[in-house]
Design a protein around this motif. Structure first.
Motif, PDB file in Angstrom:
ATOM      1  N   ARG A 125      -7.257  10.310  10.600  1.00 25.20           N
ATOM      2  CA  ARG A 125      -6.741  10.349   9.224  1.00 25.20           C
ATOM      3  C   ARG A 125      -5.839   9.160   8.923  1.00 25.20           C
ATOM      4  O   ARG A 125      -5.766   8.684   7.784  1.00 25.20           O
ATOM      5  N   ALA A 126      -5.159   8.658   9.955  1.00 20.07           N
ATOM      6  CA  ALA A 126      -4.194   7.575   9.760  1.00 20.07           C
ATOM      7  C   ALA A 126      -4.834   6.191   9.821  1.00 20.07           C
ATOM      8  O   ALA A 126      -4.166   5.192   9.561  1.00 20.07           O
ATOM      9  N   THR A 127      -6.112   6.137  10.163  1.00 15.70           N
ATOM     10  CA  THR A 127      -6.770   4.832  10.324  1.00 15.70           C
ATOM     11  C   THR A 127      -7.457   4.428   9.027  1.00 15.70           C
ATOM     12  O   THR A 127      -8.513   4.952   8.676  1.00 15.70           O
ATOM     13  N   GLY A 128      -6.858   3.502   8.310  1.00 15.53           N
ATOM     14  CA  GLY A 128      -7.475   3.011   7.085  1.00 15.53           C
ATOM     15  C   GLY A 128      -8.558   1.997   7.390  1.00 15.53           C
ATOM     16  O   GLY A 128      -8.758   1.600   8.533  1.00 15.53           O
ATOM     17  N   PRO A 129      -9.287   1.567   6.361  1.00 15.13           N
ATOM     18  CA  PRO A 129     -10.335   0.569   6.585  1.00 15.13           C
ATOM     19  C   PRO A 129      -9.733  -0.745   7.062  1.00 15.13           C
ATOM     20  O   PRO A 129      -8.681  -1.175   6.588  1.00 15.13           O
ATOM     21  N   GLY A 130     -10.375  -1.394   8.019  1.00 14.85           N
ATOM     22  CA  GLY A 130      -9.899  -2.683   8.495  1.00 14.85           C
ATOM     23  C   GLY A 130     -10.164  -3.767   7.474  1.00 14.85           C
ATOM     24  O   GLY A 130     -10.970  -3.611   6.553  1.00 14.85           O
ATOM     25  N   GLU A 131      -9.485  -4.875   7.640  1.00 17.09           N
ATOM     26  CA  GLU A 131      -9.696  -5.990   6.730  1.00 17.09           C
ATOM     27  C   GLU A 131     -11.123  -6.495   6.830  1.00 17.09           C
ATOM     28  O   GLU A 131     -11.642  -6.710   7.930  1.00 17.09           O
ATOM     29  N   HIS A 132     -11.773  -6.628   5.665  1.00 18.64           N
ATOM     30  CA  HIS A 132     -13.117  -7.203   5.573  1.00 18.64           C
ATOM     31  C   HIS A 132     -14.168  -6.354   6.288  1.00 18.64           C
ATOM     32  O   HIS A 132     -15.212  -6.859   6.674  1.00 18.64           O
ATOM     33  N   ARG A 133     -13.890  -5.063   6.482  1.00 18.37           N
ATOM     34  CA  ARG A 133     -14.874  -4.174   7.101  1.00 18.37           C
ATOM     35  C   ARG A 133     -15.075  -2.982   6.171  1.00 18.37           C
ATOM     36  O   ARG A 133     -14.309  -2.035   6.162  1.00 18.37           O
ATOM     37  N   ILE A 134     -16.084  -3.092   5.317  1.00 20.19           N
ATOM     38  CA  ILE A 134     -16.388  -2.067   4.308  1.00 20.19           C
ATOM     39  C   ILE A 134     -15.125  -1.674   3.546  1.00 20.19           C
ATOM     40  O   ILE A 134     -14.787  -0.505   3.400  1.00 20.19           O
ATOM     41  N   THR A 175     -19.055  -0.178  -7.623  1.00 16.58           N
ATOM     42  CA  THR A 175     -18.095  -0.326  -6.530  1.00 16.58           C
ATOM     43  C   THR A 175     -18.323  -1.665  -5.848  1.00 16.58           C
ATOM     44  O   THR A 175     -19.454  -2.001  -5.482  1.00 16.58           O
ATOM     45  N   TRP A 176     -17.258  -2.428  -5.668  1.00 10.10           N
ATOM     46  CA  TRP A 176     -17.324  -3.755  -5.044  1.00 10.10           C
ATOM     47  C   TRP A 176     -16.750  -3.645  -3.632  1.00 10.10           C
ATOM     48  O   TRP A 176     -15.594  -3.247  -3.446  1.00 10.10           O
ATOM     49  N   VAL A 177     -17.564  -3.979  -2.629  1.00  9.60           N
ATOM     50  CA  VAL A 177     -17.193  -3.757  -1.231  1.00  9.60           C
ATOM     51  C   VAL A 177     -17.269  -5.060  -0.443  1.00  9.60           C
ATOM     52  O   VAL A 177     -18.269  -5.778  -0.489  1.00  9.60           O
ATOM     53  N   ASP A 178     -16.186  -5.338   0.306  1.00  8.74           N
ATOM     54  CA  ASP A 178     -16.096  -6.518   1.166  1.00  8.74           C
ATOM     55  C   ASP A 178     -16.383  -6.106   2.606  1.00  8.74           C
ATOM     56  O   ASP A 178     -15.581  -5.416   3.235  1.00  8.74           O
ATOM     57  N   ALA A 212     -12.820 -13.983   7.522  1.00  5.40           N
ATOM     58  CA  ALA A 212     -11.675 -13.494   6.749  1.00  5.40           C
ATOM     59  C   ALA A 212     -11.503 -14.306   5.471  1.00  5.40           C
ATOM     60  O   ALA A 212     -11.264 -13.754   4.386  1.00  5.40           O
ATOM     61  N   GLU A 213     -11.613 -15.628   5.576  1.00  5.81           N
ATOM     62  CA  GLU A 213     -11.503 -16.471   4.387  1.00  5.81           C
ATOM     63  C   GLU A 213     -12.635 -16.160   3.406  1.00  5.81           C
ATOM     64  O   GLU A 213     -12.426 -16.130   2.188  1.00  5.81           O
ATOM     65  N   ARG A 214     -13.829 -15.921   3.935  1.00  4.63           N
ATOM     66  CA  ARG A 214     -14.966 -15.573   3.084  1.00  4.63           C
ATOM     67  C   ARG A 214     -14.697 -14.268   2.336  1.00  4.63           C
ATOM     68  O   ARG A 214     -14.936 -14.159   1.134  1.00  4.63           O
ATOM     69  N   GLY A 215     -14.186 -13.259   3.048  1.00  4.32           N
ATOM     70  CA  GLY A 215     -13.878 -11.993   2.409  1.00  4.32           C
ATOM     71  C   GLY A 215     -12.778 -12.118   1.383  1.00  4.32           C
ATOM     72  O   GLY A 215     -12.830 -11.506   0.305  1.00  4.32           O
ATOM     73  N   ASP A 216     -11.755 -12.913   1.699  1.00  5.03           N
ATOM     74  CA  ASP A 216     -10.671 -13.131   0.741  1.00  5.03           C
ATOM     75  C   ASP A 216     -11.193 -13.809  -0.523  1.00  5.03           C
ATOM     76  O   ASP A 216     -10.771 -13.469  -1.644  1.00  5.03           O
ATOM     77  N   ALA A 217     -12.110 -14.772  -0.359  1.00  5.47           N
ATOM     78  CA  ALA A 217     -12.681 -15.457  -1.522  1.00  5.47           C
ATOM     79  C   ALA A 217     -13.479 -14.483  -2.377  1.00  5.47           C
ATOM     80  O   ALA A 217     -13.429 -14.544  -3.614  1.00  5.47           O
ATOM     81  N   PHE A 218     -14.216 -13.582  -1.734  1.00  6.80           N
ATOM     82  CA  PHE A 218     -14.975 -12.577  -2.473  1.00  6.80           C
ATOM     83  C   PHE A 218     -14.032 -11.678  -3.255  1.00  6.80           C
ATOM     84  O   PHE A 218     -14.230 -11.437  -4.461  1.00  6.80           O
ATOM     85  N   ALA A 219     -12.994 -11.155  -2.589  1.00  4.93           N
ATOM     86  CA  ALA A 219     -12.052 -10.260  -3.259  1.00  4.93           C
ATOM     87  C   ALA A 219     -11.364 -10.949  -4.426  1.00  4.93           C
ATOM     88  O   ALA A 219     -11.208 -10.362  -5.514  1.00  4.93           O
ATOM     89  N   ALA A 220     -10.957 -12.205  -4.229  1.00  6.61           N
ATOM     90  CA  ALA A 220     -10.296 -12.941  -5.301  1.00  6.61           C
ATOM     91  C   ALA A 220     -11.249 -13.163  -6.469  1.00  6.61           C
ATOM     92  O   ALA A 220     -10.855 -13.030  -7.653  1.00  6.61           O
TER      93      ALA A 220
END
Length: 507
Positions: free
Chosen positions: A340-349, A359-362, A485-493
């Protein structure tokens, strides 16, 4: 499973460090940790590093303060150096160094032992050291180790995520505060150089073609993955959905009494963990496992922790983490609380936004077809943003399996031909939009941001209410970005810039 050593945990007693001549190849995070630890223990250390930037010079300076020496630049990595005029007694190598690197080839030809930082960490452990729970796999390692660490912490155990994630293992085992148990992520590169590591419990999540340029063949890659099971004490955890992992367990030499424990997304058999009526169940670590099971958590627990998007591979990762924790004696309630305490990791769904029913998913971390397949399996209808460096990957199976889910595909990246051709063969009716590559390597970051902005505009034009726009590139990122990570950040931005204030909410 074969029978392995029945004695201690694999540690070599009486390891000598004072005055030992050691070459460390690579001054990245793990290499620096290894070199510093050895120098602090009186070893005569020479580190070699092909790069000669500011970070490398700073690390070289630290090593020299401790009495070691560092050789930087392309020529430094071309041969195995002497240590104070004598041949080295040991080489400790960083994961990025391929086995065919000249210095490593020379060491092995001369009979000099070659260890990785993981092997060194194991040998540096003191009496009563914390046991290791180890995880490898082509995909899902980081998520599983994050879940495992959260479960262990929920049980009140002092732990950390170490190895290929988080803290270098050398630093973790030498932490003066100590740990009760370590959650350890291991890559195939790291496992290649292990010799005596003996984990409490171990898991290989899956094996699919990847890093074949480093290993030379799928067979060699799988064999290195299988090393995670060697000398395991309590439980070897494998996926019933991936028969290769079960074979690797059967071939492993383990401590006598070690058990094989399977995971499945279906109803579990005896000595397995699985799912019954949307409940994660344990039929492996309960006394009456032939007639009963322990309830661990619900799919709804996982769905809420993941921000509302639950892919099948996330369930598999959770079952593997639970099995490792249960092998260590963790109670069911800690499994539930940890998951329950484990949130989604960065850039993993990771859900970036929801707007207009889309819904926009990185999932930028999906850097190979196997990872992208797992991501696509969680979407009913998707506009798929994909492409990058293919690394020799084949895409026909991926496209054929998920063609019916695809509303459209937006192709990015410099090496798009293999994916474009697979789409033409296996999904000819799916619209494909190609985003032009702008700029060159010198302007990679800016070019990548511009390409991602155009990709988001194209995806938004194709998407319909109920769809998921999914960045799951199935390719490496280094053609247009510095990292996934940079690719995912660019997508989110780009998504946030495109939607402006029209978001229904995100994560």
């Amino acid at each position: 499973m074969g029978e392995g050593p029945g004695g201690g945990p694999g540690e070599e007693p009486g390891e000598r460090w004072e005055g030992r001549r050691v070459v460390v190849t690579g001054l990245g995070v793990s290499g620096t940790a290894a070199a510093v630890a050895l120098a602090e223990r009186g070893a005569r250390v020479v580190a070699v590093e092909a790069r000669d930037g500011e970070a490398e010079r700073d690390r070289a300076g630290l090593l020299e303060v401790l009495g070691g020496r560092a050789l930087l630049g392309a020529g430094a990595a071309a041969a195995l150096p002497a240590v104070d005029g004598e041949a080295p007694e040991l080489v400790v190598t960083s994961p990025g160094w391929r086995p065919d690197a000249p210095a490593l080839v020379q060491a092995q030809a001369a009979g000099v032992p070659v260890w990785g930082e993981v092997e060194l960490a194991w040998r540096l452990r003191g009496p009563g050291a914390a046991p290791w729970l180890t995880v490898t796999g082509t995909n899902g390692k980081t998520t599983t180790v994050r879940m495992l660490a959260a479960i262990l912490a929920a049980a009140g155990l002092r732990t950390t995520a170490a190895g290929n994630i988080g803290t270098p293992l050398v630093e973790a085992v030498l932490d003066p505060r100590g740990h009760d148990v370590l959650a350890v992520e291991l890559s195939s590169f790291q496992l290649h150089w292990t010799r005596t590591v003996s984990p409490r419990a171990s898991a290989c999540l899956n094996v699919a073609p990847d890093h074949l340029d480093w290993h030379g063949s799928l067979q060699a890659y799988a064999a290195d993955k299988g090393r995670v099971y060697e000398r395991t004490e309590v439980a070897c955890v494998y996926s019933a959905e991936d028969p290769l992992t079960e074979r690797l367990v059967r071939e492993a030499d383990v401590v006598e009494g070690c058990r094989a424990v399977g995971t499945t997304l279906g109803v579990p058999d005896v000595s397995m963990l699985g799912v019954v009526d949307e409940v994660l169940c344990d039929r492996a670590f309960v006394q009456e496992r032939r007639t009963s099971a322990a309830e661990l958590a619900t799919l709804e627990d996982l769905r809420e922790a993941a921000g509302g998007v639950l892919a099948p591979h996330t369930v598999h990762d959770a079952l593997s983490a639970a099995a490792l924790a249960r092998a260590h004696g963790v109670p069911p309630v800690a499994v539930r609380d940890g998951l329950r305490a484990t949130g989604p990791g960065e850039h993993r769904i990771a859900v970036v936004a929801r707007a207009g029913g889309v819904t926009w998913v990185d999932d930028s971390k999906a850097t190979n077809p196997h990872a992208a397949a797992a991501s696509l399996a969680g979407a009913e209808r998707a506009v798929w943003v994909a492409g990058g460096l293919a690394k020799g990957a084949a895409y026909d199976d991926l496209v054929a399996r998920h063609a019916q889910r695809l509303r459209a595909v937006v192709l990015i990246g410099a090496d798009r031909a293999p994916l474009r051709e697979a789409l033409a063969r296996r999904a000819p009716g799916v619209p494909v939009v190609e985003v032009a590559v702008e700029g060159g390597a010198e302007g990679r970051a800016g070019s990548g941001a511009a390409v991602m902005a155009e990709a988001v505009r194209a995806a938004a034009a194709a998407a319909r209410p109920g769809d998921t726009v999914l960045l799951a590139p199935a390719s490496a990122s280094m053609d247009q970005f510095a990292s996934y990570a940079e690719r995912g950040d660019a997508f989110a931005a780009a998504v946030r810039a495109h939607l402006g204030g029209a978001r229904d909410g995100g994560a």
